[in-house]
Design a protein around this motif. Structure first.
Motif: not given
Length: 310
Positions: A89-97, A140-148
């Motif tokens: 899963a890859v989850e975004v916290f905040g407004d990435l755009a 600012t934005a934080v991305v939790a990258w569980l991509g593996y």
């Protein structure tokens, strides 16, 4: 000890193969995400998580069904979701755009959909710290990258670069795709914990990020920061009570497999920018109120002169 670990590389996979797979749908088929289609992607991945929850419940796995169901909540912003196997899963916290400072978190061992909440808690802690520390008008934005597929802490895979080698192309591709959403001007910092630092090191060459931050790292497989072949600033820190300090910083060939990760990233020989992490342990780098969290936020905000040093 090394022989036991290598034996485990055979035993553990065979044991895992005997376990029935938790059914889940394939990931949602989406066009490359743009700033304009973020909400569409989030909705599609929430729907996929909801279907994965229904399938896991029908299979009798109530734990995974509950985990998947939490991803389907209307507030979740999922760039990707895959409920198969250990899950990704890859989850975004905040407004990435609209963010101009973005942190991408890369986790270490024993992180899966079933244990994701603790990884999510680190992202939330950093998001809150950034909200407090950001100058007015800074997005600012934080991305939790569980991509593996992360290795198990008690396994042979956690002592080699194998999983990191598999993950590195995925991380590179994710950063490339994310840049198409956030643009070239956004400051992107890669925050890599424990075995995640091995992943980041393997992906580092040519990676379009401004900072690579190694916390609680057992080593990277590289002798020096220069060997990572990155234009990014390379940072490293270790808490005073982190057990990873006791990991031997060696690398040796055993039966054709390289075991260990070499130079200690906080040593002068490695050449990273070493910053203060306080007295915390291996799981405390994102603890609210900690010296490490404060410094991580400063790095993400490009306030490099404010970072305190060990």
């Amino acid at each position: 000890m090394l022989a036991t670990l290598i034996a485990g590389a055979v035993v553990f996979p065979l044991s895992a193969a005997a376990q029935p797979e938790i059914p889940a749908p394939p990931p949602a088929a989406l066009a490359p995400v743009t700033a304009a289609t973020l909400d569409e992607a989030y909705a599609a991945n929430r729907a996929n998580a909801a279907e994965a929850s229904r399938m896991a419940a029908a299979h009798g796995d109530t734990r995974r069904a509950a985990a998947d169901d939490s991803f389907a909540a209307p507030s979740r912003q999922l760039l990707t979701f895959d409920g198969r196997g250990e899950g990704e899963a890859v989850e975004v916290f905040g407004d990435l755009a609209t963010a101009d400072h973005i942190a991408v978190l890369v986790p270490g061992s024993d992180t899966s959909l079933d244990t994701y909440d603790r990884f999510r808690a680190t992202a939330l802690a950093l998001r809150d710290q950034l909200a407090r520390a950001s100058p007015k008008g800074t997005g600012t934005a934080v991305v939790a990258w569980l991509g593996y597929e992360t290795p198990g802490t008690i396994s042979a895979t956690v002592t080699t670069t194998g999983r990191a080698e598999q993950a590195a192309p995925e991380l590179r591709e994710f950063i490339r795709e994310m840049r198409s959403v956030v643009g070239r001007e956004a400051q992107v910092s890669l925050l890599c914990h424990s075995y995640g630092s091995v992943v980041c090191a393997r992906a580092a060459a040519g990676l379009d990020v401004d900072d690579i931050v190694l916390v609680g790292s057992p080593g990277t497989g590289a002798d020096t920061a220069a060997d990572l072949r990155t234009r990014a600033r390379v940072w490293a820190a270790r808490g005073a009570d982190d057990w990873v300090a006791n990991v031997p910083h060696v690398s040796t060939d055993l039966f054709g497999t390289t075991v260990g990760f070499g130079t200690d990233p906080i040593s002068p020989a490695f050449g990273a920018r070493v910053f203060a992490a306080g007295h915390g342990g291996h799981s405390d780098y994102f603890a609210p109120g900690s010296a490490s969290l404060a410094n991580l936020a400063r790095i993400v905000l490009a306030e490099t002169s404010e970072v305190t040093h060990a």
